[in-house]
Each structure stands twice: as C-alpha cells, then as structure tokens.
Design a protein around this motif. Structure first.
Motif, short mmCIF file in Angstrom:
data_model
loop_
_atom_site.label_atom_id
_atom_site.label_comp_id
_atom_site.label_asym_id
_atom_site.label_seq_id
_atom_site.Cartn_x
_atom_site.Cartn_y
_atom_site.Cartn_z
N ARG B 57 0.84 -1.21 0.00
CA ARG B 57 0.00 0.00 0.00
C ARG B 57 0.87 1.25 0.00
NH1 ARG B 57 -4.47 -2.27 4.37
NH2 ARG B 57 -5.98 -2.93 2.81
N MET B 63 -3.72 0.44 -6.49
CA MET B 63 -4.50 1.65 -6.80
C MET B 63 -5.60 1.93 -5.78
SD MET B 63 -6.59 2.79 -10.19
CE MET B 63 -7.44 4.38 -10.19
N PHE B 64 -6.26 0.85 -5.32
CA PHE B 64 -7.35 1.04 -4.34
C PHE B 64 -7.01 0.38 -3.01
CE2 PHE B 64 -9.86 3.04 -7.48
CZ PHE B 64 -9.86 2.29 -8.63
N GLN B 65 -5.70 0.25 -2.76
CA GLN B 65 -5.22 -0.32 -1.48
C GLN B 65 -5.62 -1.78 -1.30
OE1 GLN B 65 -3.24 1.90 -0.48
NE2 GLN B 65 -4.20 3.45 -1.76
N GLN B 66 -5.97 -2.45 -2.38
CA GLN B 66 -6.46 -3.82 -2.28
C GLN B 66 -5.67 -4.76 -3.18
OE1 GLN B 66 -10.27 -2.63 -3.79
NE2 GLN B 66 -11.32 -3.15 -1.90
N MET B 75 2.66 -3.27 -16.04
CA MET B 75 1.56 -2.65 -15.30
C MET B 75 1.40 -3.33 -13.93
SD MET B 75 -1.36 -2.49 -18.28
CE MET B 75 -1.31 -4.25 -18.58
N LYS B 76 0.84 -2.58 -13.00
CA LYS B 76 0.44 -3.17 -11.72
C LYS B 76 -1.07 -3.14 -11.70
CE LYS B 76 4.61 -2.28 -9.14
NZ LYS B 76 5.38 -1.51 -8.18
N LEU B 77 -1.68 -4.21 -12.18
CA LEU B 77 -3.13 -4.24 -12.32
C LEU B 77 -3.81 -4.72 -11.06
CD1 LEU B 77 -3.93 -5.71 -15.87
CD2 LEU B 77 -4.01 -3.33 -15.13
N VAL B 78 -4.84 -4.00 -10.65
CA VAL B 78 -5.71 -4.45 -9.58
C VAL B 78 -7.11 -4.61 -10.16
CG1 VAL B 78 -4.38 -3.38 -7.73
CG2 VAL B 78 -6.25 -2.11 -8.81
N GLN B 79 -8.01 -5.18 -9.34
CA GLN B 79 -9.38 -5.48 -9.74
C GLN B 79 -9.42 -6.74 -10.59
OE1 GLN B 79 -12.18 -4.32 -8.69
NE2 GLN B 79 -11.60 -2.46 -7.65
N ALA B 82 -10.47 -6.67 -14.28
CA ALA B 82 -9.50 -5.99 -15.16
C ALA B 82 -8.36 -6.94 -15.50
CB ALA B 82 -8.97 -4.73 -14.48
#
Lengths: 224, 235
Positions: B57, B63-66, B75-79, B82
């Motif tokens: 974090r 991006m959303f702390q998750q 890339m550092k993909l979250v979700q 996605a």
C-alpha cells in the motif's frame, strides 16, 4: 423504432442506471420497458429472455444480454468508449471496477428503506462510504488525472471510465452536497458539458431520480 | 556463454506475471486458473503478514489499497475483472469479435455470481451456514447449471462460445470443481456440463494444473481463514 436498444428493468436506478448513462453519453437513443407488476417479470422469465432469470436485460443487435458488465462492455466497445488497445482497456477496466465497488456500497445504502432500517445501521454504512470515498477512491482518481494532466482518465479521450466516474460523483454529491475531500471537479464539469450528457442531465430525460420507498418495495417484491 | 544464459534467465523471469495475494484461493484463484489454462507460467509473492500488505500500500502498488494485484507487461493491475480481461485478451481466450465477447462476458458473470456465493461460505456465521448452503444448492440446480447446460445443448459444440476454448469455459469448469467439493451429486443431471469439465480438464495445461504440486490452492480451512483474517485485519 427497430434498431434502438430496449432496456427491461424497474422504473428506477438500480443496476440499470449505469447502462442508461453510458448509452446516453454515447448519444444512443434507447427505449425502456418498465417492470411494474409480477406479470411483467413472469413474462420475460417465461419467454426465455432472461438467461439467469434476472434483470437488467438489454435487447441490442439481436441479442438479449443480461449481466450489467456484459452489457456495459458491449456498449463501450460498440461506441468506441473502451480505449484504443488492450493496455488502455486494462486501465479503463481497473478504474471502472473501482467506481463499481464504491457505487455498489452507495446503492446498498439507498436500498435500506427508511421505515425498516435502524438509524444506527444506516449511519454506520454512511460513515463507511464517507471514509472510503475520501481516503480510497477519490484520491486514487485525482492521482490518475494529476499524473498525466490530461482531460480524461485514459488515453486523452473520453471513455466509459470517465462516464462511470462522473455518474458516481453525482451520487456522492447527493449523499453530501459539500462532498468529501477533493472531487475531480474539472472532469465532472467537462463530461457534464458534453452535449449528450448535458441533455441527459436535464429534467425530462431518461435519467432516474434517487430510489424512493415505493421503488424499494417493488424491488423487494421481485427479489432483485 | 554464462552471461548469455543469465541474461536469458533474467529476461524470462522478467516476463512472467507476478501475483500478489495471500496463500489461498480467495479472489486470486480464478486468475491462477486462467493463466494456467493459457499455459502461462507465473510467480507468486505471498502476503504473509499485515505488514506485507502495508508495504504494498505504502509503495503505491495498489490503486485502491487492495489485492489481488498482478504485475504484468509493465503494469500493476488491480481489480480481478480488469486482470482477467487483460489475460483473456492477450492469450486469445476472449472470442473473435464483439458479439462473442458479449456472450463470454454474460456467461463469465453468471459463473462469478454463483462463485461469489460459494467463496463467502467460510465467512458465514455458523447459525446461517446451513441456510446459505441450501440456497447455493438451489440456485445451482435451478438457475445456473440449467442455463449453461442449455447453451451447450443449443449449439451442440464442444465449448460455450464460438466452438473454441474461451475464458468462459475455464471459469465455468473451475466453478464445477467447487460445486463438486460442496456436493458431487449436484452435477448428476447435467451431462453436457460433465462433458465440458472432462474436456477442459484433459487439456495438457489444465491437466498439469490439476496435479498435486501445482500452484492451484486447496479449499479454505480454519487455519487458512484465520490467516486471511489476520492479514486483511478482518474481525
């Protein structure tokens, strides 16, 4: 009339509103068939229109699409609101999903009928939404816009991510007109002034008002 | 010679997606399945302490702390979605056009709805668990399985969309394994689903992933649940 997408849902925001926003912002005219009585829902269940017995369902290009994300992805692709390549799509998806997470929290709050929900429970939910909005979601989007300094979230071009975010900002504003922390207000103003969006924001458009007691009760009857 | 080999090894390592999550299924498992089925080797960096999550974090990786977070192609993909959509596109598991993608999305989302219910079971209060399990079984038998069986019956093809393996098949087969873990009898009256499960399971990459010793994660037990609660600071 043939050729216009047909939206089947309640006469309320719920899970259809983001689809209405996206179509509207894309300048696409659409029809709505409102589910008002049990018979309406039974009819589309029984005629095989609903793959998983659920709405939203959108009739578009010969398909009966269910599942909000499937519908949104299709519309975004069709109307060039999904970036120019795979990497832009990844960013758009990431941002859109973040918006959806917060949007889901806000939607669940609005589904607590005044009459049934203990105030303490509602307050707790509102506090959590405020906290997440101020500390997690808004800063993330503000950071994206600051980092490239462009007018839109991805690829210097309007995409579904901008539309979903701006829709969310209106809901955040409804919850608290003072809004929490820093809003991406420039983006909100810019997207709101696009002709198609401006039209959608006027009274008399197909945009739906906040859920009221009546609609919440209907939703519960149909177990949406 | 040695220099060449080392550079090549580094290049290979640098190319592998890196998955950041705790050592359990959770919201990362469908990503592991999809990568594995696509024949893509991946690394995992397990979050073992709350401090590991804090570190991610604080260094701006989330991006959303998750989590899940996947490092892929710079890339550092979250979700989860996605990440899944990107992998599916990259490895040609997302259909040949917009309309096929719509069907794939519709089916994948249906799988996800049922999968979400099953995933949340370990978190269910003990007094509600039986009712929850009953609801899952009911939905499986009356809503989800019939819908997918019908898709396969209508076109009579080997895979859900476009007569070709897609993410929809992989997500569905993964789900079938979880339903089987819950109650093997639920699959009994769905011959085409059973056929799909067998077919996908016998693809070399999937077969390998299904073997012991792969990166596939076991069901969540008490210990795993406690670990997750501790790491994510859930009471």
């Amino acid at each position: 009339m043939a050729g216009k997408p047909i939206l089947h849902y309640l006469n309320g925001r719920g899970r259809m509103e983001c689809i209405r926003w996206l179509l509207a912002a894309a300048g696409v005219e659409f029809e709505e068939k409102f589910i008002e009585k049990t018979e309406d829902l039974d009819k589309i269940k029984n005629d095989g229109s609903l793959m998983l017995q659920q709405v939203p369902v959108v009739e578009i290009d010969g398909m009966k699409l269910v599942q909000t994300r499937a519908i949104l992805n299709y519309i975004a692709t069709k109307y060039n609101l999904y970036g120019k390549d795979m990497k832009e799509r990844a960013l758009i998806d990431m941002y859109s999903e973040g918006v959806a997470d917060l949007g889901e929290m806000i939607m669940h709050l609005s589904l607590c009928p005044e009459s049934d929900t203990p105030p303490a429970e509602k307050d707790a939910k509102l506090t959590l939404i405020r906290e997440k909005t101020t500390n997690r979601y808004l800063p993330a989007f503000v950071h994206v816009l600051k980092s490239h300094g462009q007018d839109y979230l991805v690829g210097n071009k309007l995409s579904r991510a901008d539309i979903h975010l701006v829709e969310l900002l209106y809901y955040v504003e409804e919850l608290d007109p003072q809004a929490f922390g820093q809003l991406p207000s420039a983006l909100k103003a810019r997207v709101s002034s696009l002709l198609a969006v401006k039209k959608f924001l006027q009274p008399g458009s197909q945009r739906k008002p906040p859920m009221d007691e009546k609609i919440i009760k209907v939703k519960k009857v149909f177990r949406f």
